[in-house]
Design an enzyme around this catalytic site. Sequence first.
Site, short mmCIF file in Angstrom:
data_model
loop_
_atom_site.label_atom_id
_atom_site.label_comp_id
_atom_site.label_asym_id
_atom_site.label_seq_id
_atom_site.Cartn_x
_atom_site.Cartn_y
_atom_site.Cartn_z
N LYS A 163 0.84 -1.22 0.00
CA LYS A 163 0.00 0.00 0.00
C LYS A 163 0.86 1.26 0.00
O LYS A 163 0.63 2.18 -0.77
CB LYS A 163 -0.91 0.05 1.24
CG LYS A 163 -1.93 -1.08 1.32
CD LYS A 163 -2.89 -0.88 2.48
CE LYS A 163 -2.24 -0.95 3.86
NZ LYS A 163 -1.66 -2.26 4.20
N ARG A 207 -9.49 1.52 8.48
CA ARG A 207 -9.11 0.16 8.86
C ARG A 207 -10.22 -0.54 9.62
O ARG A 207 -10.06 -1.70 10.00
CB ARG A 207 -7.88 0.22 9.75
CG ARG A 207 -6.58 -0.19 9.01
CD ARG A 207 -5.45 0.02 9.97
NE ARG A 207 -4.29 -0.74 9.73
CZ ARG A 207 -3.17 -0.26 9.21
NH1 ARG A 207 -3.11 0.96 8.74
NH2 ARG A 207 -2.10 -1.02 9.12
N ARG A 262 11.08 -1.61 11.52
CA ARG A 262 9.97 -1.20 12.38
C ARG A 262 9.76 -2.23 13.49
O ARG A 262 9.78 -3.43 13.23
CB ARG A 262 8.68 -1.13 11.55
CG ARG A 262 8.49 0.18 10.85
CD ARG A 262 7.38 0.13 9.82
NE ARG A 262 6.09 -0.36 10.32
CZ ARG A 262 4.98 -0.34 9.60
NH1 ARG A 262 4.98 0.14 8.38
NH2 ARG A 262 3.86 -0.79 10.10
N ARG A 266 -0.77 -8.44 13.58
CA ARG A 266 -1.30 -7.45 12.62
C ARG A 266 -2.14 -8.13 11.54
O ARG A 266 -3.16 -7.59 11.10
CB ARG A 266 -0.15 -6.65 12.01
CG ARG A 266 0.44 -5.64 12.99
CD ARG A 266 1.76 -5.09 12.52
NE ARG A 266 1.66 -4.40 11.26
CZ ARG A 266 2.69 -4.28 10.41
NH1 ARG A 266 3.85 -4.81 10.68
NH2 ARG A 266 2.52 -3.63 9.28
P1 AMP Z 1 0.83 0.96 8.80
O1 AMP Z 1 2.07 1.77 8.62
O2 AMP Z 1 -0.32 1.40 7.94
O3 AMP Z 1 1.10 -0.52 8.69
O4 AMP Z 1 0.34 1.21 10.30
C1 AMP Z 1 1.16 0.87 11.42
C2 AMP Z 1 0.32 0.79 12.67
O5 AMP Z 1 -0.28 2.06 12.95
C3 AMP Z 1 -0.86 -0.18 12.61
O6 AMP Z 1 -0.48 -1.52 12.89
C4 AMP Z 1 -1.77 0.40 13.69
O7 AMP Z 1 -1.27 0.10 14.99
C5 AMP Z 1 -1.59 1.89 13.47
N1 AMP Z 1 -2.56 2.42 12.47
C6 AMP Z 1 -2.26 2.93 11.24
N2 AMP Z 1 -3.36 3.32 10.61
C7 AMP Z 1 -4.40 3.06 11.43
C8 AMP Z 1 -5.81 3.21 11.33
N3 AMP Z 1 -6.39 3.72 10.23
N4 AMP Z 1 -6.57 2.81 12.38
C9 AMP Z 1 -6.01 2.32 13.50
N5 AMP Z 1 -4.69 2.13 13.67
C10 AMP Z 1 -3.89 2.49 12.64
#
Ligand code: AMP
Length: 208
Positions: free
Chosen positions: A13, A88, A152, A163
């Site tokens: 993404k 999400r 990360r 996740r």
């Molecule tokens: P990502 O970089 O999109 O994989 O997001 C990393 C982490 O941030 C996720 O595993 C969640 O803990 C948090 N996160 C990111 N976007 C959201 C969202 N829209 N709703 C809730 N938690 C989020």
Amino acid sequence: MKLIFLGPPGAGKGTQAELTSQRFGVAHISTGDMLRAEMREGTKLGLEAKAYVERGELVPDDVIMGMIAERILKADCAGGYLFDGFPRTIAQAEALSKISDIDIVINLEVPPEVIVRRIGGRRMCAGCGACFHTSTFDGDFCDKCGAALYTRDDDKPETVANRIEVYERKTKPLVEFYQKLGLLRTVDASGSPQSVQERIDALLGDIR
Ligand code: AMP
């Protein structure tokens, strides 16, 4: 153009959102990047989010919606935007529908073994947040800003498993949600970033 990228962790993404935002000149809104920036800066929001992010859990909907409502009012969003990692949950999608229309939802589909490979080799830049993969970049420093690369915390195997489970339970229902609205387009997201981008471009041709 207002677009959502949907898909499990490791589907690409972030990579595709960045490429698409450059090509179409629309703002790239990544809630994960926004949360990581808040965590780096040690803000109140960042401290609140940290415990959730590190466990691979979702940050509460009201926190995310507050960030989004503010973000889409910024000047760079006037010509359109694309969401990466948002919404999400169904609650986020419903709240979004009250503050923005959406032209298309691109659902990136990948087999589990590709997810494991992509997340396993992922490295992030501590300075600008750019994303790299060890299969295509073997340096320790960002080629854009020169800061150090790191893995990360939530890309560690035990957190990744959570996740993916959270994705299946809370985010995957959005596929049906947007399908019912007639907005969903599914793209095979295995293969090189370039080949996936071509598939996405073919879908976006009409919307531009
Ligand atoms: P990502 O970089 O999109 O994989 O997001 C990393 C982490 O941030 C996720 O595993 C969640 O803990 C948090 N996160 C990111 N976007 C959201 C969202 N829209 N709703 C809730 N938690 C989020």
